[in-house]
Design a protein around this motif. Structure first.
Motif, short mmCIF file in Angstrom:
data_model
loop_
_atom_site.label_atom_id
_atom_site.label_comp_id
_atom_site.label_asym_id
_atom_site.label_seq_id
_atom_site.Cartn_x
_atom_site.Cartn_y
_atom_site.Cartn_z
N ALA A 54 0.84 -1.20 0.00
CA ALA A 54 0.00 0.00 0.00
C ALA A 54 0.87 1.25 0.00
N ALA A 68 -3.90 1.29 -3.41
CA ALA A 68 -3.25 1.51 -2.11
C ALA A 68 -4.28 1.45 -0.99
N ASP A 125 -5.33 -2.26 -0.39
CA ASP A 125 -4.34 -3.02 0.36
C ASP A 125 -4.28 -2.57 1.80
#
Length: 290
Positions: free
Chosen positions: A236, A248, A251
């Protein structure tokens, strides 16, 4: 030995929890922050060294016990062989005495015939006993070789673990991210595919500002362990630094769901500067109270 193996599993996690996020800045600032992240309590270091010494002592004691056991088995086997030999001789003695008595009573068999038959029977019995003991000795030898091979393999594995432990200690005390990466590469040469070493290497790559390199390493880890919270968090960070905002956030949300402690870390993470201020990011790091 179980306690030492448990220590091996706990140590990388403790090092991870002990290392705060590394802010970006000048090279000097980066090295100062890396130095702070790598502080290692002397008491813990002393404890680990004592554990390693204890493992070596237990290994030596184990080797001595195995040698003593082999010697005891050989002695026991010799005693049994002597006992069987004594019983066989006694049996032959009674057999000859019985044969002589039968000759005296019946009178139809000569002394030569008794001698020949006795010799023949003795030869056959000795051959039979010899085959039995040869078979037992072969099995015992094979078992001893197998145990010796297993013992040697365990000894090599313990030596490798000791060397890997020393490398982890060296990496935790190293200030330079580049030097950390070299140490993690050495660990990976000794133990290819070690996920802890790969995640720590990705962390060091992020400290150097190598976002794409860190992303590649995180993808390798997640291909093996898709629920690795540390790798998800690092990916991320890399994706946020490369401008992939949605990936991002995805994650990061997954990483926070696996490890609640990452929520506090994300609030201070400089790699998420591009995400700060967005509603999705704020809901992740500061969830509304129910």
């Amino acid at each position: 030995m179980k306690k030492a193996l448990a220590l091996l599993l706990i140590l990388p996690c403790w090092l991870l929890a002990a290392e705060p996020a590394q802010p970006q800045g000048t090279k000097q600032d980066t090295e100062e922050q890396a130095q702070k992240r790598s502080d290692f309590p002397p008491l813990m270091e002393r404890y680990i060294l004592d554990e390693l010494k204890s493992i070596r002592s237990e290994m030596l004691n184990f080797k001595a016990d195995v040698r003593q056991e082999v010697a005891d088995r050989e002695m026991h086997l010799s005693e049994r062989a002597l006992g069987y030999s004594s019983s066989t001789v006694t049996y032959f003695f009674y057999l000859i005495a019985g044969g002589a008595s039968l000759l005296a009573v019946v009178g139809w068999q000569s002394l030569r015939e008794i001698k020949q038959n006795t010799k023949k029977f003795a030869d056959e019995e000795i051959k039979r006993l010899t085959k039995v003991y040869e078979s037992r000795l072969i099995k015992l030898e094979q078992e001893l070789r197998r145990k010796t091979s297993a013992l040697a393999e365990h000894h090599r594995e313990i030596e490798k673990l000791n060397e890997i432990h020393s490398l982890w200690l060296k990496a935790s005390q190293e200030a330079s991210p580049q030097n950390k990466i070299e140490i993690y590469d050495e660990i990976l040469r000794m133990r290819p595919g070690d996920l802890d070493a790969l995640t720590h290497k990705a962390d060091a790559a992020l400290m150097l500002g190598e976002k794409r390199w860190a992303l590649s390493i995180c993808n390798r880890v997640l291909a093996v362990d898709g629920e690795n919270a540390h790798a998800l968090y690092q990916r991320a960070c890399a994706l946020a630094g490369l401008g992939h905002r949605d990936r991002a956030l995805s994650d990061l949300a997954h990483a926070v769901s696996l490890s609640e402690s990452l929520r506090d870390t994300a609030r201070e993470e400089e790699d998420f500067e591009s995400l700060q201020g967005s509603e999705e990011f704020e809901n992740l790091v500061n969830p509304p109270v129910a």
